[in-house]
Design an enzyme around this catalytic site. Structure first.
Site, PDB file in Angstrom:
ATOM      1  N   ASN A   1      -7.863  -3.319  -8.083  1.00 21.08           N
ATOM      2  CA  ASN A   1      -8.331  -1.810  -7.700  1.00 21.08           C
ATOM      3  C   ASN A   1      -8.743  -1.173  -9.094  1.00 21.08           C
ATOM      4  OD1 ASN A   1      -7.324  -1.676  -4.902  1.00 21.08           O
ATOM      5  ND2 ASN A   1      -5.684  -2.660  -6.169  1.00 21.08           N
TER       6      ASN A   1
ATOM      7  N   CYS B   1      -5.107   6.803  -3.026  1.00 22.66           N
ATOM      8  CA  CYS B   1      -4.458   5.412  -3.063  1.00 22.66           C
ATOM      9  C   CYS B   1      -3.130   5.576  -3.783  1.00 22.66           C
ATOM     10  CB  CYS B   1      -5.417   4.627  -3.992  1.00 22.66           C
ATOM     11  SG  CYS B   1      -4.434   2.882  -4.209  1.00 22.66           S
TER      12      CYS B   1
ATOM     13  N   CYS C   1       1.021  -1.236   0.077  1.00 22.09           N
ATOM     14  CA  CYS C   1       0.115  -0.046   0.160  1.00 22.09           C
ATOM     15  C   CYS C   1       1.125   1.443  -0.073  1.00 22.09           C
ATOM     16  CB  CYS C   1      -0.933  -0.014   1.107  1.00 22.09           C
ATOM     17  SG  CYS C   1      -1.964   1.450   1.360  1.00 22.09           S
TER      18      CYS C   1
END
Length: 270
Positions: free
Chosen positions: A189, A217, A75
């Protein structure tokens, strides 16, 4: 009692559990812990839980669990939050390396009124085998669900869709259809991108595991910059505007670098 720290990177917020000196949450309990405490009404509220541990490959190790209990490989905003926490605790210096399921990533940091962290995100992967996407070759501007969809892996899989406007509610009706399309065996995603200029894009992201839009993100921003550059829409360095703030993504010799801030929100006990 369990100590935790809440941090965010451009509004993408995380609960950090410090396991640098000792394990706090047993591994088989980590998914349920994330599902319970990421809840914004009955828990602490977050887009994920980050576990900071020791590593025999790098200076520290990061594990991240999504609100649905799944573990993500990496992430981008999360790693900046973890690094911010580790810097504040004195676990690492300004230049360090972080072990993730997507590999060991190097970081550098600088401080003024905020903590700014640059992450070497590695090489964006365009081959279907690495994303993964069914089939062979690259997955660029393929017709899906009424849009032209491109795919890339920037630590986790991302679909990228260029649009003229980011304001249509229809975008996030379509996002789950792309996210769960069988062409993506592990899901993906979904990012919607508006190109503002050769050096600026705007992005909205529907995140796998959160199953909703997040304010920002990091890996998605890198994915959008990488695809935009590959398609000749932008240069090698772009400012990425998200709902939660700004990131800068640079592509150098095929490697992506992401810079952004990370901030501590509060500490607590549960």
């Amino acid at each position: 009692m369990i100590r935790f720290t809440k941090l965010h990177g451009n509004g993408n917020d995380f609960i950090v559990i410090d396991e640098y000196k000792a394990k706090v949450i047993q591994d088989d309990e980590k998914p349920a812990f994330a599902s319970k405490y990421c809840d914004r009404r009955f828990g602490i509220g977050a887009d994920g839980v980050l576990y900071l541990g020791i590593s025999d490959k790098a200076d520290i190790r990061m594990r991240i669990f999504n609100p649905d209990g799944t573990e993500a490989e990496m992430c981008g905003n999360g790693i900046r939050c973890l690094v911010k926490y580790a810097l504040d605790k004195g676990y690492i210096k300004a230049n360090a390396a972080v072990e993730t399921l997507a590999g060991v990533l190097s970081i550098s940091s600088r401080r003024n009124d905020r903590t700014w962290i640059t992450v070497n995100m590695g090489r964006p992967e365009f081959s279907r085998e690495k994303i993964p996407v069914k089939g062979t070759g690259e997955f660029l501007e393929v017709g899906m669900h009424g849009y032209k969809v491109s795919a890339v892996n920037t630590g986790v899989p991302h679909a990228v869709v260029f649009v003229d406007s980011l304001d249509s509610p229809e975008l996030f009706n379509t996002a789950p259809e792309i996210r769960y399309d069988p062409v993506f065996p592990k899901g993906t995603n979904v990012n919607f991108v508006r190109v503002n200029s050769r050096d600026e894009i705007a992005v909205r992201t529907y995140e796998r595991g959160v199953e909703a839009e997040t304010l920002s993100c990091g890996t998605g921003s890198v994915a959008c910059a990488a695809v935009a550059h590959r398609l000749g829409k932008t240069g090698s360095k772009v400012r990425v505007n998200t709902k939660g703030g700004e990131l800068v993504v640079s592509l150098k010799d095929g490697t992506a670098f992401m810079e952004g801030a990370a901030e501590r929100v509060f500490d607590g006990l549960i």
